[in-house]
Design a protein around this motif. Structure first.
Motif, PDB file in Angstrom:
ATOM      1  N   MET A   1     -38.789  22.649  -4.841  1.00 22.14           N
ATOM      2  CA  MET A   1     -40.143  23.339  -3.800  1.00 22.14           C
ATOM      3  C   MET A   1     -41.153  24.131  -4.335  1.00 22.14           C
ATOM      4  N   ILE A   2     -42.488  24.291  -4.001  1.00 19.49           N
ATOM      5  CA  ILE A   2     -43.436  24.983  -3.760  1.00 19.49           C
ATOM      6  C   ILE A   2     -44.098  25.181  -2.954  1.00 19.49           C
ATOM      7  N   LEU A   3     -44.475  26.554  -2.906  1.00 23.80           N
ATOM      8  CA  LEU A   3     -44.985  26.847  -0.765  1.00 23.80           C
ATOM      9  C   LEU A   3     -46.398  28.189  -1.681  1.00 23.80           C
ATOM     10  N   PHE A   4     -47.109  27.180  -1.005  1.00 22.21           N
ATOM     11  CA  PHE A   4     -48.470  27.285  -0.947  1.00 22.21           C
ATOM     12  C   PHE A   4     -49.029  28.857   0.441  1.00 22.21           C
ATOM     13  N   GLY A   5     -49.060  29.288   0.073  1.00 21.11           N
ATOM     14  CA  GLY A   5     -49.576  30.602   0.980  1.00 21.11           C
ATOM     15  C   GLY A   5     -50.520  31.223   1.041  1.00 21.11           C
ATOM     16  N   GLY A   6     -51.210  32.136   1.827  1.00 17.10           N
ATOM     17  CA  GLY A   6     -52.347  32.814   1.293  1.00 17.10           C
ATOM     18  C   GLY A   6     -53.530  32.090   1.515  1.00 17.10           C
TER      19      GLY A   6
ATOM     20  N   ILE B   1     -56.322  26.330   0.081  1.00 14.29           N
ATOM     21  CA  ILE B   1     -57.397  25.863  -0.807  1.00 14.29           C
ATOM     22  C   ILE B   1     -56.953  25.537  -2.085  1.00 14.29           C
ATOM     23  N   TYR B   2     -55.784  26.030  -2.874  1.00 10.27           N
ATOM     24  CA  TYR B   2     -55.190  25.292  -3.633  1.00 10.27           C
ATOM     25  C   TYR B   2     -53.983  24.386  -3.635  1.00 10.27           C
ATOM     26  N   TYR B   3     -53.243  24.571  -2.424  1.00 14.20           N
ATOM     27  CA  TYR B   3     -52.482  23.516  -1.801  1.00 14.20           C
ATOM     28  C   TYR B   3     -52.814  22.461  -1.859  1.00 14.20           C
ATOM     29  N   ASP B   4     -54.227  21.916  -0.892  1.00 17.94           N
ATOM     30  CA  ASP B   4     -54.928  20.792  -1.442  1.00 17.94           C
ATOM     31  C   ASP B   4     -55.176  19.899  -2.404  1.00 17.94           C
ATOM     32  N   LEU B   5     -55.925  20.764  -3.117  1.00 13.34           N
ATOM     33  CA  LEU B   5     -55.824  20.661  -4.760  1.00 13.34           C
ATOM     34  C   LEU B   5     -54.693  20.143  -5.338  1.00 13.34           C
ATOM     35  N   PHE B   6     -53.651  21.619  -5.461  1.00 12.55           N
ATOM     36  CA  PHE B   6     -51.970  20.332  -5.636  1.00 12.55           C
ATOM     37  C   PHE B   6     -51.969  19.212  -5.113  1.00 12.55           C
TER      38      PHE B   6
ATOM     39  N   LEU C   1     -40.048  17.702  -7.339  1.00 13.19           N
ATOM     40  CA  LEU C   1     -40.039  18.584  -6.621  1.00 13.19           C
ATOM     41  C   LEU C   1     -41.356  18.825  -4.875  1.00 13.19           C
ATOM     42  N   VAL C   2     -41.506  18.884  -4.392  1.00 10.37           N
ATOM     43  CA  VAL C   2     -41.648  18.585  -2.717  1.00 10.37           C
ATOM     44  C   VAL C   2     -43.278  20.451  -2.693  1.00 10.37           C
ATOM     45  N   ALA C   3     -44.196  20.041  -2.467  1.00 15.71           N
ATOM     46  CA  ALA C   3     -44.975  21.098  -2.092  1.00 15.71           C
ATOM     47  C   ALA C   3     -45.281  21.271  -0.629  1.00 15.71           C
ATOM     48  N   LYS C   4     -45.530  22.947  -0.171  1.00 17.72           N
ATOM     49  CA  LYS C   4     -45.464  22.977   0.496  1.00 17.72           C
ATOM     50  C   LYS C   4     -46.179  24.103   1.883  1.00 17.72           C
ATOM     51  N   LEU C   5     -47.236  23.539   2.871  1.00 20.95           N
ATOM     52  CA  LEU C   5     -47.869  24.334   2.816  1.00 20.95           C
ATOM     53  C   LEU C   5     -46.767  25.974   3.573  1.00 20.95           C
TER      54      LEU C   5
ATOM     55  N   VAL D   1     -48.172  30.835  13.137  1.00 18.28           N
ATOM     56  CA  VAL D   1     -48.010  31.327  11.312  1.00 18.28           C
ATOM     57  C   VAL D   1     -48.767  30.600  10.929  1.00 18.28           C
ATOM     58  N   THR D   2     -50.588  31.052  10.271  1.00 13.55           N
ATOM     59  CA  THR D   2     -51.173  30.616   9.134  1.00 13.55           C
ATOM     60  C   THR D   2     -50.875  30.679   7.786  1.00 13.55           C
ATOM     61  N   PRO D   3     -51.142  29.990   7.172  1.00 14.03           N
ATOM     62  CA  PRO D   3     -50.579  30.569   5.312  1.00 14.03           C
ATOM     63  C   PRO D   3     -51.659  32.394   5.091  1.00 14.03           C
ATOM     64  N   ARG D   4     -52.523  32.152   5.622  1.00 12.81           N
ATOM     65  CA  ARG D   4     -53.308  33.680   5.628  1.00 12.81           C
ATOM     66  C   ARG D   4     -52.771  34.822   6.472  1.00 12.81           C
ATOM     67  N   GLU D   5     -51.557  34.561   7.755  1.00 15.46           N
ATOM     68  CA  GLU D   5     -51.225  35.471   7.812  1.00 15.46           C
ATOM     69  C   GLU D   5     -50.170  35.363   7.737  1.00 15.46           C
ATOM     70  N   ALA D   6     -49.159  34.507   6.459  1.00 15.37           N
ATOM     71  CA  ALA D   6     -47.991  34.102   5.553  1.00 15.37           C
ATOM     72  C   ALA D   6     -47.387  35.878   5.586  1.00 15.37           C
TER      73      ALA D   6
END
Length: 389
Positions: free
Chosen positions: A330-335, A340-345, A355-359, A369-374
């Motif tokens: 699993m790949i987790l994208f935060g911040g 932005i990179y999650y959307d491009l991924f 694997l699975v990608a998660k925000l 909780v938003t990615p920016r607040e993570a």
């Protein structure tokens, strides 16, 4: 906002370059990171204190707050001063400045105000015995900057805070004390991001996620991109943070391309205002335009192109470091940049069916909780785990 029986106030501060994100007893808010030493009556030129906080410490008076960027943009002298300070902010020495300390103290007072308004604490009863503070730092800065941050925040603080908070004019003297290391600690931003997603509201591991390891977490900020992997045994490996792939790099390249096209003189830090407030539209004056008339130019395509270019470079870096993710589940994208990179991924996710990608977004105390607040939220959860029973 959570109310502890013994009146504890737990404040988590993520001093990211795109803003200071704060979690206080589970609730979140943020203020811009930009903080400027007051050298005169700068903000009076705007005719209003709206959105500007003035913090006066033993080191002088400092200005910060939601409208600090407007203040900078409207004052040439401030803009030049900020231009110089932005160079310093591009490295970790920012955490060893009086501006950082003033911004953190402003965030702490805002946390106290909001907690008091919510009825979860009695400000008169806050002391070093029930105040807990955690600060999240870029992973690579922990060794050099943790001591500097501790020196800035540990101990007694007397300062004044002036500004409008939630519609109320505040002009108060603050007296607080942050106790010893049991009440204060610094942690890695990328590990806080990871731990926040993988734990429940009390900071304990979530059983349903145990089969998702090994996990790779991406913490995308303005200046830094952090990454680390966590194994089934909860061991952290490969934790790094670097400045090559953050939003700052995207903005530097975007500003350079716009300046070449539109005969402007933008700096990287001008890009946020250009695309958020001006919608990416630049006016080329008639004396420089091809038509001999004022021309409007849409720069959004330039931003999109530069963002995709930097993301592709970052993806190549990750593939080399983690062997094309062949052992990652699993790949987790935060911040903010991570979102932005999650959307491009998603455009290349089919290349990695293993694997699975998660925000990094979840609910804490019933609120999203938003990615920016993570990072701030994750640090708060880690602090809960350290609290005495």
């Amino acid at each position: 906002m959570r109310k502890f029986k013994d009146g504890k106030l737990v404040v988590s501060i993520d001093p990211g370059y795109d803003g200071t994100k704060v979690t206080v007893n589970g609730a979140r808010f943020s203020i811009p990171k930009k903080t400027i030493r007051k050298q005169g009556n700068e903000y009076e030129s705007t005719g209003s204190l709206d959105g500007i906080y003035e913090v006066t410490t033993k080191d002088g008076s400092f200005l910060c707050g939601p409208n600090i960027q407007v203040l900078v943009d409207d004052n040439n002298e401030l803009h030049q001063r900020f231009d110089k300070s932005a160079e310093q902010a591009a490295n970790y020495s920012y955490f060893n400045t009086r501006e950082f300390a003033a911004n953190a103290l402003a965030a702490l007072e805002l946390a106290l105000i909001k907690a008091s308004k919510s009825g979860v604490i009695d400000p008169a009863k806050i002391s070093k015995e029930n105040l807990y503070v955690v600060v999240e730092l870029p992973h690579d800065s922990l060794k050099d900057m943790s001591r500097a941050v501790a020196d800035a925040l540990l101990g007694e603080h007397e300062y004044t805070f002036k500004g409008t908070v939630d519609g109320e004019d505040i002009d108060t003297k603050v007296n607080i004390e942050i106790g010893n290391e049991e009440h204060f600690f610094t942690i890695s931003q990328v590990i806080a991001c990871l731990s926040g997603y993988m734990s429940d509201d009390e900071g304990y591991p979530i059983d349903s996620l145990k089969d998702k390891f090994p996990v790779l977490v991406i913490d995308g900020g303005y200046y830094t991109m952090g990454d680390c992997a966590m194994s089934k045994t909860q061991a952290i490996s490969g934790a790094d943070s670097n400045t090559e792939f953050g939003m700052m790099t995207i903005h530097e390249r975007t500003a350079k391309a716009i300046n070449s096209k539109c005969h402007t003189n933008y700096k990287a830090y001008d890009m946020d205002n250009l695309f958020s407030e001006e919608k990416g539209i630049v006016v080329i004056p008639k004396n420089l335009s091809k038509s001999g008339k004022n021309e409007s130019f849409d720069c959004n395509k330039i931003l999109e192109e530069q963002t995709r270019e930097v993301f592709n470079e970052y993806l190549a870096y990750l593939e080399e470091k983690y062997d094309c993710f062949k052992k990652i589940k699993m790949i987790l994208f935060g911040g903010g940049t991570g979102k932005i990179y999650y959307d491009l991924f998603q455009e290349v996710a089919a290349d990695y069916p293993n694997l699975v990608a998660k925000l990094v977004t979840y609910k804490m105390d019933g609120e999203e909780v938003t990615p920016r607040e993570a990072i701030s939220a994750g640090g708060y959860k880690m602090a809960l785990n350290r609290l005495p029973d």
